[in-house]
Scaffold this active site. Structure first.
Site, mmCIF file in Angstrom:
data_model
loop_
_atom_site.group_PDB
_atom_site.id
_atom_site.type_symbol
_atom_site.label_atom_id
_atom_site.label_comp_id
_atom_site.label_asym_id
_atom_site.label_seq_id
_atom_site.Cartn_x
_atom_site.Cartn_y
_atom_site.Cartn_z
ATOM 1 N N TYR A 142 0.579 -1.107 0.184
ATOM 2 C CA TYR A 142 -0.060 0.021 0.029
ATOM 3 C C TYR A 142 0.848 1.213 0.107
ATOM 4 C CZ TYR A 142 -4.188 -3.030 1.070
ATOM 5 O OH TYR A 142 -5.014 -3.687 0.985
ATOM 6 N N LYS A 189 3.480 -15.077 3.188
ATOM 7 C CA LYS A 189 3.424 -16.161 2.012
ATOM 8 C C LYS A 189 4.871 -16.690 1.753
ATOM 9 C CE LYS A 189 1.183 -17.878 -1.561
ATOM 10 N NZ LYS A 189 0.377 -19.299 -1.388
ATOM 11 N N ASP A 221 -3.156 -18.276 2.400
ATOM 12 C CA ASP A 221 -4.259 -19.185 1.574
ATOM 13 C C ASP A 221 -4.676 -20.207 2.553
ATOM 14 O OD1 ASP A 221 -1.618 -20.040 1.199
ATOM 15 O OD2 ASP A 221 -1.904 -21.083 -0.432
ATOM 16 N N ASP A 245 -5.569 -6.842 5.954
ATOM 17 C CA ASP A 245 -6.592 -6.048 5.466
ATOM 18 C C ASP A 245 -7.694 -7.125 4.636
ATOM 19 O OD1 ASP A 245 -8.368 -4.126 4.367
ATOM 20 O OD2 ASP A 245 -6.878 -3.310 2.555
ATOM 21 N N ASP A 249 -11.304 -8.585 6.875
ATOM 22 C CA ASP A 249 -12.541 -8.375 6.555
ATOM 23 C C ASP A 249 -13.376 -9.935 6.296
ATOM 24 O OD1 ASP A 249 -12.464 -5.664 6.432
ATOM 25 O OD2 ASP A 249 -12.475 -5.561 4.375
#
Length: 372
Positions: A142, A189, A221, A245, A249
């Site tokens: 970001y 990851k 994942d 993020d 959610d």
């Protein structure tokens, strides 16, 4: 305690739900003999309309000189539908996080047992779930360098992290775990990304400072799958900006409504407290927005300043509201309670008034309250 609080209600339903949080804090100040001074300022779409900036200088200066910030929501559909917009409401929040050095986002997820049926997951999967995300907030994709070629056919986003950035949020996560069930799960990851491999190396080092806390690792994942298959396996989830993020959610569906969740974004000197929902503009002004998340963000603010008894009073008030089914329609489609009525209920609870049982579906309609 005296606190000066900047109130950035923002856009959409932000002003409605933040008003209920302010009412709860006023009640707390009365019940516990504190003084809270509120000062309002603009951010987001409304700030763009009034000043041409998503984060006006006046708003930033206020935030830099207050004890804490009570935040609502930012955004407007007209910006979502305009990919060419040069200034966007969300830029104000990103800039504010950077200016205030807010490097850690904290998001608790704990479904209420009385409304587990509101969640799309089965009750047996949800029971015992009590987790919290510690998401790094000022690094990663970001905030990395971004490029787009002149033809608009090739783009890049740089994901970068330093050891220092990882260490500071990791220590917060481990310290939180020591007060909970003593387990930290690093989500990354590392099988693909070099930044994730750095995260693993640094977090392992930090873990040595907290020998009483168990550390385990999950690829992002796999973590996404476990959040809906076995959410009660988690205690503290530590992760990078992008993963946090998305996963937080995803986890919001566990509670049955995103409207019941709060968050804190903290740094070394400043902190923002906010519900995690968006602006939900289509219900703006209809008195049906769920204020629980905003009220709970006020409780997180109180905890931040060591006012644990005061925070518990709010938490207990929300619990009582859920038990008595004083909820908005996102949790109970047949509910006649609105945003304002729930705010009044929490005030009554905090002030130990005896008229809580007046809240029943025969006496209350959305938009109309008989409280005096």
């Amino acid at each position: 305690m005296n606190l000066k609080i900047a109130v950035l209600s923002g856009d959409g339903i932000g002003p409605e739900v933040v008003m209920q949080a302010k009412k709860a804090l006023y009640a707390i100040s009365t019940a516990f003999d504190h003084e809270f001074i509120f000062e309002d300022a603009f951010i987001g779409a409304i700030a763009i309309e009034k000043s041409g900036k998503a984060l006006p200088t006046q708003t930033l200066n206020l935030c830099l000189n207050t004890d804490a910030i009570l935040f609502g929501a930012i955004g407007d559909p007209k910006y979502d539908n305009d990919p060419e917009a040069k200034i966007r409401p969300e830029q104000g929040l990103l800039q504010l996080r950077q200016e205030l050095g807010l490097y850690a986002n904290i998001r608790p997820i704990k479904p209420y047992k009385e409304i587990l049926e509101a969640s799309p997951l089965k009750r047996e999967l949800l029971e015992g779930t009590d987790l919290v995300f510690y998401r790094e907030l000022t690094g990663g994709l970001y905030f990395g360098e971004k490029t787009l070629n002149e033809e608009g056919t090739f783009a890049t986003d740089l994901c970068s992290y330093s050891k220092e950035e990882i260490v500071r949020i990791s220590r917060l996560a481990f310290a939180a775990a020591q007060k909970r069930r003593k387990k930290v799960t690093l989500v990354d990851k590392a099988n693909v990304l070099e930044t994730s491999r750095l995260w693993r190396k640094v977090v392992k080092e930090v873990s040595k400072e907290y020998p009483d806390v168990e550390l385990d690792f999950l690829l992002v994942d796999h973590a996404a799958r476990y959040l809906v298959m076995q959410p009660n396996r988690f205690d503290v989830i530590l992760t990078a900006n992008l993963f946090g993020d998305i996963l937080s959610d995803e986890a919001s569906v566990l509670t049955g409504s995103i409207g019941v969740l709060a968050s804190a974004s903290i740094g070394d000197k400043h902190a923002i407290f906010a519900p995690i929902h968006g602006t939900y503009s289509k219900v703006k002004g209809k008195n049906i927005a769920n204020p629980f998340g905003s009220i709970l963000s006020a409780a997180m603010m109180l905890e931040h300043f060591g006012l644990h008894k005061e925070a518990k009073k709010i938490y207990d008030g929300i619990e009582k509201a859920v038990q008595l089914k004083v909820v908005t329609q996102d949790l109970n489609p047949d509910s006649k309670f609105g945003t304002n009525e729930i705010g009044e209920f929490i005030i009554n609870f905090i002030l130990d008034r005896e008229d809580l049982l007046y809240f029943n579906n025969d006496n209350v309609n959305i938009g109309r309250s008989t409280i005096v």
